[in-house]
Design an enzyme around this catalytic site. Structure first.
Site, PDB file in Angstrom:
ATOM      1  N   TYR A   1      -8.147   7.749  -2.472  1.00 46.43           N
ATOM      2  CA  TYR A   1      -8.661   7.070  -1.267  1.00 46.43           C
ATOM      3  C   TYR A   1      -7.457   6.670  -0.431  1.00 46.43           C
ATOM      4  O   TYR A   1      -6.556   5.973  -0.924  1.00 46.43           O
ATOM      5  CB  TYR A   1      -9.480   5.855  -1.695  1.00 46.43           C
ATOM      6  CG  TYR A   1      -9.887   4.918  -0.586  1.00 46.43           C
ATOM      7  CD1 TYR A   1     -10.850   5.289   0.344  1.00 46.43           C
ATOM      8  CD2 TYR A   1      -9.336   3.634  -0.492  1.00 46.43           C
ATOM      9  CE1 TYR A   1     -11.252   4.411   1.344  1.00 46.43           C
ATOM     10  CE2 TYR A   1      -9.731   2.747   0.498  1.00 46.43           C
ATOM     11  CZ  TYR A   1     -10.687   3.144   1.415  1.00 46.43           C
ATOM     12  OH  TYR A   1     -11.088   2.271   2.405  1.00 46.43           O
TER      13      TYR A   1
ATOM     14  N   GLY B   1      -1.462  -2.481   6.758  1.00 48.94           N
ATOM     15  CA  GLY B   1      -2.021  -2.814   5.458  1.00 48.94           C
ATOM     16  C   GLY B   1      -3.275  -3.633   5.642  1.00 48.94           C
ATOM     17  O   GLY B   1      -4.380  -3.111   5.727  1.00 48.94           O
TER      18      GLY B   1
ATOM     19  N   GLY C   1     -15.320  -1.331  -4.336  1.00 51.96           N
ATOM     20  CA  GLY C   1     -13.966  -1.289  -4.872  1.00 51.96           C
ATOM     21  C   GLY C   1     -13.465  -2.670  -5.260  1.00 51.96           C
ATOM     22  O   GLY C   1     -12.780  -2.840  -6.281  1.00 51.96           O
ATOM     23  N   ARG C   2     -13.800  -3.660  -4.448  1.00 50.21           N
ATOM     24  CA  ARG C   2     -13.376  -5.030  -4.760  1.00 50.21           C
ATOM     25  C   ARG C   2     -14.047  -5.544  -6.025  1.00 50.21           C
ATOM     26  O   ARG C   2     -13.425  -6.245  -6.835  1.00 50.21           O
ATOM     27  CB  ARG C   2     -13.682  -5.929  -3.567  1.00 50.21           C
ATOM     28  CG  ARG C   2     -12.733  -5.697  -2.414  1.00 50.21           C
ATOM     29  CD  ARG C   2     -13.194  -6.268  -1.103  1.00 50.21           C
ATOM     30  NE  ARG C   2     -12.224  -5.941  -0.053  1.00 50.21           N
ATOM     31  CZ  ARG C   2     -12.483  -5.914   1.248  1.00 50.21           C
ATOM     32  NH1 ARG C   2     -13.700  -6.197   1.682  1.00 50.21           N
ATOM     33  NH2 ARG C   2     -11.540  -5.587   2.122  1.00 50.21           N
TER      34      ARG C   2
ATOM     35  N   GLY D   1       4.607 -17.967 -26.205  1.00 49.90           N
ATOM     36  CA  GLY D   1       6.017 -18.352 -26.213  1.00 49.90           C
ATOM     37  C   GLY D   1       6.911 -17.149 -25.938  1.00 49.90           C
ATOM     38  O   GLY D   1       6.573 -16.266 -25.157  1.00 49.90           O
ATOM     39  N   GLY D   2       8.061 -17.118 -26.598  1.00 53.84           N
ATOM     40  CA  GLY D   2       9.012 -16.022 -26.404  1.00 53.84           C
ATOM     41  C   GLY D   2       8.437 -14.669 -26.752  1.00 53.84           C
ATOM     42  O   GLY D   2       8.797 -13.648 -26.145  1.00 53.84           O
TER      43      GLY D   2
ATOM     44  N   GLU E   1      -7.124  -3.583  -2.382  1.00 53.13           N
ATOM     45  CA  GLU E   1      -8.539  -3.642  -1.976  1.00 53.13           C
ATOM     46  C   GLU E   1      -8.771  -4.812  -1.010  1.00 53.13           C
ATOM     47  O   GLU E   1      -9.846  -5.403  -0.948  1.00 53.13           O
ATOM     48  CB  GLU E   1      -9.470  -3.782  -3.194  1.00 53.13           C
ATOM     49  CG  GLU E   1      -9.292  -2.706  -4.253  1.00 53.13           C
ATOM     50  CD  GLU E   1      -9.834  -1.347  -3.826  1.00 53.13           C
ATOM     51  OE1 GLU E   1      -9.983  -1.121  -2.604  1.00 53.13           O
ATOM     52  OE2 GLU E   1     -10.104  -0.515  -4.697  1.00 53.13           O
TER      53      GLU E   1
ATOM     54  N   GLU F   1      -5.787 -13.146   0.744  1.00 49.97           N
ATOM     55  CA  GLU F   1      -5.798 -13.845   2.035  1.00 49.97           C
ATOM     56  C   GLU F   1      -6.846 -13.225   2.964  1.00 49.97           C
ATOM     57  O   GLU F   1      -7.578 -13.950   3.653  1.00 49.97           O
ATOM     58  CB  GLU F   1      -4.407 -13.787   2.675  1.00 49.97           C
ATOM     59  CG  GLU F   1      -3.360 -14.649   1.984  1.00 49.97           C
ATOM     60  CD  GLU F   1      -2.903 -14.095   0.640  1.00 49.97           C
ATOM     61  OE1 GLU F   1      -2.440 -14.882  -0.201  1.00 49.97           O
ATOM     62  OE2 GLU F   1      -3.010 -12.864   0.429  1.00 49.97           O
TER      63      GLU F   1
ATOM     64  N   ARG G   1     -15.187 -15.954   8.115  1.00 48.11           N
ATOM     65  CA  ARG G   1     -15.882 -15.347   9.259  1.00 48.11           C
ATOM     66  C   ARG G   1     -17.394 -15.311   9.027  1.00 48.11           C
ATOM     67  O   ARG G   1     -18.181 -15.547   9.942  1.00 48.11           O
ATOM     68  CB  ARG G   1     -15.359 -13.926   9.497  1.00 48.11           C
ATOM     69  CG  ARG G   1     -14.027 -13.860  10.226  1.00 48.11           C
ATOM     70  CD  ARG G   1     -13.594 -12.421  10.408  1.00 48.11           C
ATOM     71  NE  ARG G   1     -12.332 -12.319  11.145  1.00 48.11           N
ATOM     72  CZ  ARG G   1     -11.645 -11.190  11.291  1.00 48.11           C
ATOM     73  NH1 ARG G   1     -12.110 -10.046  10.760  1.00 48.11           N
ATOM     74  NH2 ARG G   1     -10.521 -11.195  11.974  1.00 48.11           N
TER      75      ARG G   1
END
Length: 378
Positions: free
Chosen positions: A122, A130, A240-241, A338-339, A362, A366, A374
């Protein structure tokens, strides 16, 4: 209101979980280490119907809905997030061909896409566009029964190895109304690919630029009418999301289960980590956030399946929440190791690297907030 999966849905989920555990998980570390594109495993997944999830049965598809797809990608991602995500993109491109393609187009490509004989990409994002996807500049000029394309697409999963590219191009004026959708085959003259990107995560799928230099594409390869491309692109992104959110669920589930197992075994200060109440509370929050994410994803998938008025906002909310929570869960799972969590053999660092990009692609999280606000203020 019934939150239980149907018997068929549970079987689908179990099948995907089993495939992820048996066919993906044992190899995920080596695939990631060597940037291996696991074609054999993907072909096996296609044999189960996972290569044509939404495609109609007359061209070999299994005609499942968005809810079932989230079950599939959550299950597969418990084995390998990166490989499951690649399959999601392949399915999204196939769905676009099935939904907007002519009968000739559907019969030409979809049977082989379903078996993974053909693989699909896609192509929307460009080096200069973007989040502002409607500002794309890849130009397609009509020349008789062909379009002549010039431009480039960026960060394309499967670029150079895939056979089919569903590409958004500009055939008209500026803005969304000037965008159309073309299907471009790999051997088309004028189509080339950039160098493979060296990515932080998602290393089982090759990623590169897709470049068009006087690339001639038949008008017969256009999906829908001129000017419908942006609508097609956005419709594909609802699903897709949801799939990327489901991949976060799968990765987070594996991370949380691994952390629980580790805490029951690891001892410090004379007792198991699982006996420390502060760490118990952390596990409780991780599980709560995971379950809340799962409910949001499945609710949004139901809305997309049923054409609810708020389906796009719901998909955006589910994607934003589940990918943020998924990354936080695997990051905390690494911390609880941990490590050892920083060592590749424990898989936590791979989960962190793979899930991080889900907050970007996707539509960035933000942009998800833009879509949601909206919808509220319209």
């Amino acid at each position: 209101m019934d939150f239980a999966l149907s018997e068929e849905q549970q079987q689908i989920f179990d099948l995907a979980c089993d495939f992820g555990a048996n066919e993906l998980a044992p190899h995920a570390h080596e695939w990631d280490k060597n940037s291996t594109f696991p074609v054999e495993a993907l072909t096996k997944a296609a044999e189960l119907g996972f290569g044509s999830i939404y495609v109609k049965s007359d061209v070999g598809g299994v005609e499942l809905g968005r809810l079932e797809s989230t079950l599939i990608f959550e299950g597969l991602s418990r084995g390998c997030v990166s490989t499951a995500a690649f399959l999601s993109i392949h399915n999204m491109a196939s769905w676009m061909i099935d939904t907007w393609g002519t009968e000739e187009q559907r019969k030409k490509w979809l049977p082989r896409l379903g078996t993974f004989e053909l693989k699909a990409s896609y192509c929307l994002t460009e080096p200069g566009s973007g989040s502002d996807a409607a500002a794309l500049k890849t130009k397609a000029v009509r020349d008789g029964d062909h379009y002549v394309l010039n431009g480039a697409k960026a960060f394309i999963s499967g670029a150079s190895v895939n056979d089919i590219y569903v590409v958004m191009v500009r055939t008209g004026g500026p803005g969304a109304s000037g965008v159309s959708c073309l299907v471009i085959e790999k051997d088309t003259p004028g189509l080339s690919f950039g160098a493979l990107e060296d990515k932080m995560g998602w290393r089982t799928q090759p990623t590169a630029q897709v470049i068009f230099d006087d690339c001639r594409v038949p008008v017969a390869n256009r999906l829908g009418e001129e000017g419908e491309g942006f609508k097609i692109a956005m419709a594909g992104l609802d699903g897709g999301r949801l799939n990327i959110a489901a991949c976060s669920l799968g990765g987070a589930t594996f991370g949380l289960e691994s952390a629980v197992s580790y805490m029951k075994e690891r001892q410090q200060f004379g007792k198991h980590l699982a006996d420390f109440q502060a760490l118990q509370f952390r596990l409780a929050d991780m599980r709560t956030h995971l379950e809340a994410s799962r409910l949001m994803v499945r609710s949004a998938a139901w809305k997309v399946d049923n054409g609810a008025a708020d389906k796009t906002a719901s998909a955006a909310m589910a994607k934003r929440f589940a990918t943020d929570m998924g990354f936080d869960i695997v990051n905390q799972a690494l911390q609880l190791h941990g490590g050892y969590g920083y060592m590749k053999e424990y898989h936590m660092e791979r989960l962190v690297r793979d899930l991080r990009v889900h907050q970007i692609l996707e539509g960035t999280n933000e942009i998800m907030r833009v879509i949601i606000s909206r919808d509220m203020l319209a």
